[in-house]
Design an enzyme around this catalytic site. Structure first.
Site, PDB file in Angstrom:
ATOM      1  CB  CYS A   1      -0.902   0.095   1.199  1.00  0.00           C
ATOM      2  SG  CYS A   1      -2.701   1.349   1.108  1.00  0.00           S
TER       3      CYS A   1
ATOM      4  CG  HIS B   1       1.067   5.478   7.013  1.00  0.00           C
ATOM      5  ND1 HIS B   1       1.032   5.582   8.616  1.00  0.00           N
ATOM      6  CD2 HIS B   1       0.411   4.861   6.972  1.00  0.00           C
ATOM      7  CE1 HIS B   1       0.103   4.564   9.425  1.00  0.00           C
ATOM      8  NE2 HIS B   1      -0.957   4.524   7.307  1.00  0.00           N
ATOM      9  N   GLY B   2       0.514   8.862   7.669  1.00  0.00           N
ATOM     10  CA  GLY B   2      -0.681   9.308   7.692  1.00  0.00           C
ATOM     11  C   GLY B   2      -1.196  10.278   8.630  1.00  0.00           C
TER      12      GLY B   2
ATOM     13  CE  LYS C   1     -12.386   8.127   1.001  1.00  0.00           C
ATOM     14  NZ  LYS C   1     -10.711   7.907   1.637  1.00  0.00           N
TER      15      LYS C   1
END
Lengths: 158, 482
Positions: free
Chosen positions: B99, B405-406, B481
């Site tokens: 991912c 990462h986020g 999305k």
């Protein structure tokens, strides 16, 4: 022995749990999705866990029954068997886009399950598919109980 | 009960080996007081300690500021194990192998795009299959999927979907070496074949953005980011069903192998085998297949994104300057060379929800970025902002060249749905100037801003701790999305 299941049991935020329907409920999990399933015997437990999984994916009540599939799985022990059983439906969902709502368990031992599942293909007009499930995890996995009923907790990666 | 944690400084905490029995190294968590309050809410710290029990782990079980409760490894976890006598764990990568995130830059400005934004987002939504049960525009034949697993991004470029320049600015040039497609199960192939070029569901997205702040003009310029208001595109997705099945398959293999290697684990999801065993080698060769599928996937999606822009703006993507800035994985395990206790050694670095953050001058950083460092892409939630950053030397010394990462989730999916019941998130975002198209209404509720931590807080801690350096901040204009 592996005991993370017990640690998980004590830490689920029970105040926020919501009973969806007899046989399973959706539990809180920050990043993923978790369910608790119950059953008077292991057959019912396996069936209810699969129902709980499809409630995570969409509204179980919105799924019709237009087809059936024979489903079987085997694994090294009972917990792994539950994971393998549920992952059969992850696979059928991913490859054939089938939603299931009813499950009949035929043979069931500690290491092997054979059953039949009833459902229908996804129809985006009728099914609000909230999320796909990537897989059933072994994390916090537990099957507890005995003669008078069983309980299982399962976390899915969504 | 777990033991105490010790605050090292404003941004670092230590879980000493006394935190739980069996820890072979301490745990280190990068967080400030406020993030630590959230982290303590669930079981993420116990998971950091569990990872510290893995055979052959060196230095520390590391957690990034966006750490949250995962399964097995925490999300936001980094662990390096010795190749010679350590283990590799599929749970240390997760189900969504490779991912990752890809950033495209453009010459367009917000003022050019704003009047056509609805049309553009609709076009992107129609061009890039997303949501549950979505199939790609390509249905791979048996032979083609072999090629995808071998060649990764390069396969897609060979189909005419993008160009060689894209590969130069992709981690591993879009092809992880050592893949062995013959190890990949029929099921993994079946799941992957119809899904190439699809975003999937959950937190995956495709976002049209405008640059809001530039922190480091030189680094930004090296990446083609020149001014405020410039339009960029961020793509976040992974290896789809193929990667999920590879992880499934190897969890079973490793679970069965555990007793053979005498490995005792605090969590079955940490199932692992020695890196140098048949099981370990096979897993890494299979992981490479899935990682390559993911790079091909993002390459296809980038291509269709460019096509959507072409359709709306009537110019070729090259004329619009739609070059790729970078593509980086945040769920992966790779054999890398790092210095541990003053000694250079080969280690298997597991990054699960952590981004590689290599410093200026490193061989693995593309030539054009060698002076500024490897671009690091940190997406936030769909209502706030995302960051472009670069790798720094401290990350190499402390975290095996890794950073956050986020944003990390703050609320569970069901809590988000419950709290937002009846709200029209798409309409609210539109009020803020953000156009959203989503395959699922409920899915959109689960992904609302309030369900996530503020990514600015996460990256500020990572930067203060020396794990990354901010280059630019982008805010969303249009979001697709799953």
């Amino acid at each position: 022995m592996w005991s993370a299941g017990a640690a998980y049991n004590s830490r689920v935020r029970s105040s926020r749990e919501r009973v969806i329907e007899t046989g399973f409920r959706i539990l809180e999990h920050t990043a993923d999705a978790a369910i608790e399933a119950t059953g008077k015997d292991l057959r019912q437990l396996f069936a209810n866990a699969a129902r709980g999984m499809f409630q995570v994916i969409t509204e179980l009540d919105s799924i019709g029954e237009t087809l059936a599939r024979d489903v079987s799985a085997d694994a090294a022990d009972r917990e792994a068997l539950l994971v393998a059983w549920l992952n059969e439906f992850v696979y059928l969902f991913d490859v054939e886009n089938i939603l299931f709502r009813r499950f009949e368990i035929g043979e069931l031992t500690e290491t092997m399950v054979k059953g039949r599942a009833f459902g229908e293909p996804i129809d985006h007009g009728r099914h609000d598919v909230k999320t796909a499930i990537k897989s059933t995890t072994y994390h916090g996995l537990s099957i507890t109980g005995g003669g008078d009923g069983y309980r299982a907790r399962v976390i899915f990666d969504v | 009960m777990p033991g105490k944690i010790r605050k090292i400084d404003e941004n670092r905490w230590e879980l000493p080996q006394s935190f739980r029995p069996g820890m072979r190294v301490p745990g280190i968590v990068y967080a400030d007081d406020s993030l630590m309050r959230d982290i303590r809410e669930d079981q993420a710290l116990e998971q950091v300690a569990n990872v510290a029990c893995l055979p052959g782990i060196v230095k520390a079980s590391i957690a990034m500021p966006d750490i949250h409760w995962g399964y097995g490894f925490p999300i936001g976890g980094v662990a390096a194990t010795r190749v010679k006598d350590g283990v590799v764990s599929p749970g240390g990568v997760g189900f969504d192998i490779n991912c990752g995130v890809r950033l495209l830059r453009t010459d367009l400005m917000e003022a050019d795009v704003r009047p056509r934004l609805d049309e553009l987002v609709t076009n992107l939504f129609n061009n890039v299959p997303s949501g549950v049960g979505s199939s790609g525009k390509v249905r791979l034949s048996a032979k083609e999927i072999e090629q995808v697993m071998r060649k990764g991004g390069r396969w897609a470029v060979e189909q005419g979907w993008g160009d060689a320049d894209d590969l130069e600015v992709t981690e591993e040039s879009g092809t992880l070496a050592g893949s062995q497609p013959d190890l990949i199960s029929k099921r993994a192939r079946e799941r992957g074949a119809p899904q190439l070029g699809t975003l999937g569901s959950g937190n995956h997205f495709l976002e049209v953005q405008a640059v809001e702040t530039i922190y480091d003009a030189d680094a930004a310029s090296a990446m083609g980011i020149e001014q405020i208001g410039q339009v960029t595109v961020l793509i976040h997705c992974g290896s789809r069903g193929l990667g999920h099945q590879v992880c499934d398959d190897y969890l079973k293999v490793m679970d069965a192998a555990r007793s053979r290697y005498g490995i005792e684990l605090p969590d079955r999801q940490l199932a692992c085998a020695p890196v140098e065993s048949k099981e370990g080698r096979d897993y890494l060769a299979s992981l490479a297949c899935a990682a390559n599928f993911a790079w091909a996937n993002r390459q296809c999606i980038a291509h269709w994104t460019r096509q959507a822009f072409e359709q709306v703006f009537g110019q070729s993507w090259r004329r619009m300057g739609m070059r790729q800035v970078y593509d980086v994985a945040h769920n992966i395990a790779k054999i890398e060379r790092h210095t541990v206790d003053g000694k250079s050694m080969r280690v298997c670095v597991h990054r699960k929800g952590a981004t590689r953050s290599f410093p200026p001058g490193h061989d693995e950083v593309p030539a054009r970025y060698r002076e500024v460092g490897q671009p690091v892409l940190i997406p936030g939630d769909m209502g706030r902002y995302s960051f472009l950053a670069v790798g720094v030397a401290t990350a190499m010394e402390e975290t095996f060249g890794s950073t956050c990462h986020g944003a990390g989730r703050l609320k569970s999916r069901s809590a988000a749905r419950r709290e937002l019941k009846g709200r029209d998130i798409a309409a609210e975002l539109r009020e803020q100037g953000i156009v959203v198209r989503a395959a699922s209404r409920k899915g959109l509720l689960e992904e609302a801003s309030m369900a996530y931590k503020d990514v600015a807080q996460v990256i500020d801690v990572a930067e203060a701790a020396g794990l990354v350096k901010k280059v630019a901040k982008m805010r969303p204009m249009g979001v697709v999305k799953g």
